[in-house]
Scaffold this active site. Structure first.
Site, PDB file in Angstrom:
ATOM      1  N   ARG A 125       0.849  -1.195   0.000  1.00  0.00           N
ATOM      2  CA  ARG A 125       0.000   0.000   0.000  1.00  0.00           C
ATOM      3  C   ARG A 125       0.881   1.240   0.000  1.00  0.00           C
ATOM      4  NH1 ARG A 125      -4.274  -0.523   4.825  1.00  0.00           N
ATOM      5  NH2 ARG A 125      -4.878   1.539   4.014  1.00  0.00           N
ATOM      6  N   HIS A 137      -3.636   0.440  -3.383  1.00  0.00           N
ATOM      7  CA  HIS A 137      -4.543   0.756  -2.282  1.00  0.00           C
ATOM      8  C   HIS A 137      -5.129  -0.521  -1.693  1.00  0.00           C
ATOM      9  CE1 HIS A 137      -4.432   4.933  -3.859  1.00  0.00           C
ATOM     10  NE2 HIS A 137      -4.391   4.303  -5.016  1.00  0.00           N
ATOM     11  N   ARG A 197      -1.078   9.771  -3.638  1.00  0.00           N
ATOM     12  CA  ARG A 197      -0.441   9.123  -2.493  1.00  0.00           C
ATOM     13  C   ARG A 197       0.405   7.926  -2.920  1.00  0.00           C
ATOM     14  NH1 ARG A 197      -6.000   8.606  -2.060  1.00  0.00           N
ATOM     15  NH2 ARG A 197      -6.933   6.518  -1.814  1.00  0.00           N
TER      16      ARG A 197
END
Length: 746
Positions: free
Chosen positions: A554, A698, A606
């Site tokens: 992640r 994710h 991100r």
């Protein structure tokens, strides 16, 4: 019987479509590639020169430079008219210093006539002044494309390489990010021994490589449950002498075909959309449909669609294209076509069981109810594991009858399971002669559709490796203390099979010829049609046994993670930034000898920011790797959802597993099934890659990807634990899948 067709490793038909060649509006897209895997000379750059309209000059000073496609590959692509004259060209190496002499390849000119090279693509040989020879492998490919496809591909190329308007980062980059301040001091460093960070994997981890593949197949329930095998009498390769119920479709209720047989080469792709380069990795399959309010029309459709219980139970747990294809097959196809039997064919040690296990895992992940039936497992249970090579002789009538008996038992178990709602059965045995295959086809009449999957391997090194793995892992030799004695016995068994082996020429079939190495090979398909068989062919085209690691992680902790908000597109927190630096150090150490590795991220910042400190590897953004679309809940906290949408909260925050989170779709967002559908091209590309890949994505997406490798049931996907700041290493290779986990920080 339909006509056969062959497709190469890229899934493109070898039989050229004559209608497309004759199209007046078509253009010829020519791709020239040179590859040198052994010796790279940085000062010499590959070029092409030749006649009109390919280059337009035999002057070395006007030669066209080739672009670097990868570490060892160079490419030059161009478009020429379809009615071009003969194209003469040669390759040459030009030094970076323009004053130094050029080196032209040895041998005659290369000729391209009508889109076809007039000789085999010979090596390009260059003799340097110091007496050294340089050899490049040459790939020449010409495809017909319409001007519309050409224009669309160019627009896609421009869009994909345009920097993001939000983050000003290219979708594909090979950047070396500046490492400032010693990476935030020693806090971002790692121990020299990466084993220091290993943490235990869950009990349901992806460690199929530690177990003999045949032992993981379906249990022989007809034997375990006290099935009376005395009613089975198989002689002469015929149908077992027992009563069988044959289900005949009602012609008044089932769509009747015209009797024409459709033969397709499946899994083709546009040459401009799937190049063997980073440009071919832009895949966007969109997101799921919005969750709509029920309407009167939808109620009418639901109540008007009448499906029998068997049909309802055999519908896959799926969304998107899989669900649409399933509905079409259930409503329009013959009843027996609702069930598919993939029957393996091939000599021992050709990778049949491994291929069957891999295909089973893929189809299950897509949502198709699939089981793997291994006849060897039945044989060991009924006749014992330690049978000598004489048991497998074709001139041993007792052995032939015993082997046909267990094959019939396994096939009946598979049919019984299908009648209870199963969709795809994979029947794993040698099935090496026509009498056995005819027996199976008779047993399947009116009950299921059969496709033979034949695995052929001519590489003696691969065969020898597989034989040795067989002796080490197979229960047949578990009680044989002498490895060499077991090896000799198995080779005698193999010779017994080779004496009577008959290649598949009947019915619908797929032939995999020398595909296991991942370097070339061929797939032949005959009489293959339909959505699911097409997906199977496309999957098999892209699989191989080359060992390589896939690292799943992640993104680093984001600001929305700290605030407890789902979704969003915020930057990293301080802890997330620290993890990005630790991850860069880890990748540098773990993949220090892997020059061809790549980094895949989503398009959300991100993940891009997490990958930023990693230097020296190409970075590719996939929209398919974006987090599950939370729709109207995006950016909300659980408390806000509970307050404003209590009905949705019951699904969103459910940890009791009482709710069906797999099919739950966020309002105007996605479900986990939607995520699986858009991840299929990612899985195919991961299977096709021969080098390591680091996937930074994710939680929901990695749950779905991990479930594929670990062969976890679909209903478990929403509950798989994928913690922050942890790397899951999936090692893929000849023995299966192994998993290892590294926790870099709390």
């Amino acid at each position: 019987m339909g006509t056969g067709a062959s497709i190469d490793r890229e899934g493109v038909s070898e039989e050229v479509n004559k209608d497309r060649i004759d199209e007046a509006c078509g253009q010829l897209y020519v791709s020239l590639k040179m590859e040198n895997n052994r010796k790279l000379t940085a000062n010499l750059l590959p070029h092409v020169y030749g006649s009109l309209p390919l280059v337009g000059s035999w002057d070395p000073l006007k030669a066209l430079p080739m672009e670097r496609d990868s570490v060892s590959m160079w490419e030059l692509s161009c478009v020429v008219p379809p009615n071009h004259e003969t194209l003469d060209f040669k390759f040459l190496l030009k030094p970076k210093d323009n004053n130094a002499p050029c080196y032209v390849e040895e041998g005659p000119n290369r000729l391209l006539i009508g889109g076809a090279l007039q000789e085999d693509a010979r090596l390009a040989l260059f003799r340097l002044d110091n007496g050294e020879d340089l050899e490049y492998q040459v790939f020449v490919k010409a495809d017909r494309v319409s001007p519309f496809d050409l224009a669309a591909s160019w627009r896609a190329y421009q869009d994909n390489f345009r920097p993001s308007s939000v983050r000003w980062m290219p979708d594909v980059s090979i950047n070396s990010a500046p490492q400032t301040g010693g990476e935030n001091g020693s806090s971002a460093g790692l121990e020299l021994d990466l084993e220091h960070y290993v943490v235990p994997a869950p009990s349901t981890s992806a460690n199929s490589a530690l177990v003999y593949a045949a032992n993981m197949t379906e249990n022989p329930r007809s034997l375990i449950s006290g099935f009376d095998s005395s009613s089975f009498s198989v002689k002469d390769g015929g149908v077992p002498a027992m009563e069988m119920e044959v289900i005949v479709p009602d012609p008044a209720k089932v769509f009747q075909s015209s009797g024409m047989v459709e033969s397709k080469s499946v899994g083709t792709c546009s040459p401009l959309q799937k190049q063997e380069s980073q440009r071919g990795l832009f895949v966007d399959r969109g997101v799921g449909s919005p969750r709509l309010v029920k309407s009167s029309s939808s109620n009418i459709f639901t109540t008007g669609l009448s499906l029998d219980n068997v049909t309802k139970s055999s519908m896959p747990a799926a969304a998107g294209a899989v669900a649409a294809a399933a509905v079409a097959d259930q409503m329009l196809g013959p009843k027996e076509d609702r069930h598919l039997a993939i029957i393996l064919v091939g000599l021992p040690a050709r990778g049949k069981t491994f291929t069957a296990a891999k295909l089973t895992r893929y189809l299950r992940w897509l949502g198709h109810s699939t089981k793997h039936f291994n006849v060897g497992k039945y044989r060991r249970l009924k006749h014992g594991a330690n049978q000598s090579a004489d048991f497998f002789r074709a001139d041993n009538p007792e052995g032939v009858e015993a082997r046909n008996e267990v094959a019939a038992l396994a096939f009946e178990d598979m049919i019984s399971w299908m009648q209870e709602g199963g969709q795809v059965g994979i029947f794993d045995a040698t099935n090496s002669y026509k009498k056995r295959r005819n027996m199976l086809m008779k047993m399947a009449e009116g009950r299921c559709k059969i496709i033979f999957l034949e695995t052929i391997c001519n590489d003696v090194n691969i065969i020898e490796r597989n034989i040795r793995l067989k002796i080490q892992q197979s229960p047949d030799y578990a009680e044989e203390p002498d490895f060499e004695a077991g090896l000799q016995d198995f080779k005698i068994r193999l010779a017994n099979y080779e004496k009577v082996y008959e290649p598949v020429e009947e019915g619908s079939y797929i032939k995999m010829i020398d595909m296991v190495s991942g370097h070339g090979g061929q797939i032949q398909v005959n009489n293959i049609s339909g959505y699911l068989p097409g997906r199977i062919v496309f999957f098999l085209v892209n699989t191989h046994l080359t060992p390589r690691p896939i690292l799943l992680t992640r993104h680093g902790e984001s600001q929305d993670n700290v605030r407890g908000r789902i979704g969003g597109d915020t930057a990293l927190s301080e802890a997330g930034e620290l993890y990005s630096k630790k991850l860069a150090n880890f990748v540098k150490k773990r993949l220090k000898s892997e020059r061809a590795a790549s980094i895949w991220t989503s398009t959300l910042q991100r993940t891009i920011l997490t990958a930023r400190p990693i230097a020296g590897f190409p970075k590719i953004q996939w929209r398919a790797l974006d987090e599950i679309n939370a729709g109207v809940c995006d950016g909300m906290t659980y408390e806000e959802i509970k307050k404003n949408m209590p009905e949705e909260y019951e699904y969103v925050a459910d940890v009791s597993r009482k709710k069906d989170k797999l099919r739950y779709r966020y309002p105007r967002g996605e479900s986990y099934l939607d995520v699986i559908q858009r991840l299929e091209p990612v899985i195919i590309e991961l299977e096709r890659q021969r080098a390591p890949v680091v996937v930074i994505s994710h939680q929901a997406v990695l749950r779905a990807l991990y479930a594929y490798f670990a062969d976890r049931p679909l209903h478990e996907i929403p509950h798989i634990e994928v913690p922050l700041h942890t790397i899951i290493e999936i090692q893929m290779g000849v023995t299966g899948v192994q998993e290892k986990r590294y926790k870099l920080m709390d």
